[in-house]
Write a protein that holds these residues in place. Structure first.
Motif, PDB file in Angstrom:
ATOM      1  N   MET A 108     100.075   1.268  65.186  1.00  0.00           N
ATOM      2  CA  MET A 108     101.065   1.939  64.359  1.00  0.00           C
ATOM      3  C   MET A 108     100.802   1.783  62.868  1.00  0.00           C
ATOM      4  O   MET A 108     101.155   2.644  62.096  1.00  0.00           O
ATOM      5  N   GLY A 109     100.266   0.666  62.459  1.00  0.00           N
ATOM      6  CA  GLY A 109     100.006   0.458  61.051  1.00  0.00           C
ATOM      7  C   GLY A 109     101.250   0.151  60.227  1.00  0.00           C
ATOM      8  O   GLY A 109     101.162  -0.021  59.026  1.00  0.00           O
ATOM      9  N   ALA A 152     105.350  11.675  57.148  1.00  0.00           N
ATOM     10  CA  ALA A 152     105.529  12.577  58.293  1.00  0.00           C
ATOM     11  C   ALA A 152     104.291  12.540  59.190  1.00  0.00           C
ATOM     12  O   ALA A 152     104.416  12.513  60.422  1.00  0.00           O
ATOM     13  N   ALA A 153     103.120  12.504  58.577  1.00  0.00           N
ATOM     14  CA  ALA A 153     101.883  12.445  59.364  1.00  0.00           C
ATOM     15  C   ALA A 153     101.794  11.139  60.148  1.00  0.00           C
ATOM     16  O   ALA A 153     101.364  11.129  61.310  1.00  0.00           O
ATOM     17  N   LEU A 154     102.208  10.045  59.517  1.00  0.00           N
ATOM     18  CA  LEU A 154     102.187   8.753  60.209  1.00  0.00           C
ATOM     19  C   LEU A 154     103.131   8.764  61.410  1.00  0.00           C
ATOM     20  O   LEU A 154     102.768   8.320  62.496  1.00  0.00           O
ATOM     21  N   LEU A 155     104.337   9.279  61.226  1.00  0.00           N
ATOM     22  CA  LEU A 155     105.280   9.367  62.340  1.00  0.00           C
ATOM     23  C   LEU A 155     104.706  10.217  63.471  1.00  0.00           C
ATOM     24  O   LEU A 155     104.815   9.846  64.644  1.00  0.00           O
ATOM     25  N   ASP A 156     104.101  11.346  63.126  1.00  0.00           N
ATOM     26  CA  ASP A 156     103.490  12.207  64.151  1.00  0.00           C
ATOM     27  C   ASP A 156     102.393  11.465  64.909  1.00  0.00           C
ATOM     28  O   ASP A 156     102.304  11.550  66.135  1.00  0.00           O
ATOM     29  N   GLN A 212     100.315   8.788  69.722  1.00  0.00           N
ATOM     30  CA  GLN A 212      99.681   7.645  70.378  1.00  0.00           C
ATOM     31  C   GLN A 212     100.559   7.096  71.494  1.00  0.00           C
ATOM     32  O   GLN A 212     100.077   6.816  72.596  1.00  0.00           O
ATOM     33  N   GLY A 213     101.849   6.950  71.214  1.00  0.00           N
ATOM     34  CA  GLY A 213     102.769   6.434  72.221  1.00  0.00           C
ATOM     35  C   GLY A 213     102.865   7.355  73.423  1.00  0.00           C
ATOM     36  O   GLY A 213     102.872   6.901  74.575  1.00  0.00           O
ATOM     37  N   THR A 214     102.920   8.651  73.167  1.00  0.00           N
ATOM     38  CA  THR A 214     102.996   9.624  74.254  1.00  0.00           C
ATOM     39  C   THR A 214     101.719   9.604  75.090  1.00  0.00           C
ATOM     40  O   THR A 214     101.781   9.641  76.323  1.00  0.00           O
ATOM     41  N   ALA A 215     100.573   9.512  74.440  1.00  0.00           N
ATOM     42  CA  ALA A 215      99.303   9.476  75.169  1.00  0.00           C
ATOM     43  C   ALA A 215      99.201   8.219  76.038  1.00  0.00           C
ATOM     44  O   ALA A 215      98.744   8.293  77.188  1.00  0.00           O
TER      45      ALA A 215
END
Length: 144
Positions: free
Chosen positions: A32-33, A101-105, A110-113
């Motif tokens: 996540m960073g 917004a890009a970080l949240l996406d 990643q979580g969905t994958a």
């Protein structure tokens, strides 16, 4: 007519534990960073923003000084944008930057994958049970 479901006195506890473990597992595996608190704050800004610091602190259930420090970290990474409050010149509002917004996406992707890969290893019956339970889980997740 469907048969009544036998009451499980531990259902709520089991669900809470399962959801917490699954969330923790995704959080640990996904890069996540940002901390979970930073991620939650960014998601709140995305959903409700632009917000004043006090409004955001209340939404995240933290003190204004703690939110000030958190926003400084997010600002340093250019994940938020501050702008003057059009109603109160003494205040600023915080919005999500393009990078935020890009970080949240990316975190969500990643979580969905990860979850998709883990679910693929489940037997078909368990995947079907998850699909059948999804409307109830989504209803539990909506705000009152």
């Amino acid at each position: 007519m469907t048969a009544p479901v036998e009451a499980d006195p531990h259902l709520a506890a089991r669900l809470r534990i399962a959801v917490a473990r699954l969330y923790r597992r995704i959080r640990l595996k996904a890069d996540m960073g940002v901390s979970p608190l930073q991620l939650s704050t960014l998601a709140s800004i995305e959903k409700y923003g632009p917000l004043r610091l006090g409004e955001l602190a209340a939404r995240e259930s933290m003190t204004a000084p703690t939110m000030t420090r958190l926003l400084a970290l997010l600002d340093e990474r250019e994940l938020i944008v501050r702008s003057p409050d059009p109603v109160d010149a003494r205040s600023t509002r915080v919005a999500l930057s393009e990078a935020g917004a890009a970080l949240l996406d990316e975190v969500r992707s990643q979580g969905t994958a990860l979850l998709d890969a883990w679910m693929a290893r489940l037997p078909e019956e368990q995947r079907a049970a998850l699909a059948a339970a999804l409307p109830a889980l989504e209803a539990l997740g909506t705000e009152d």
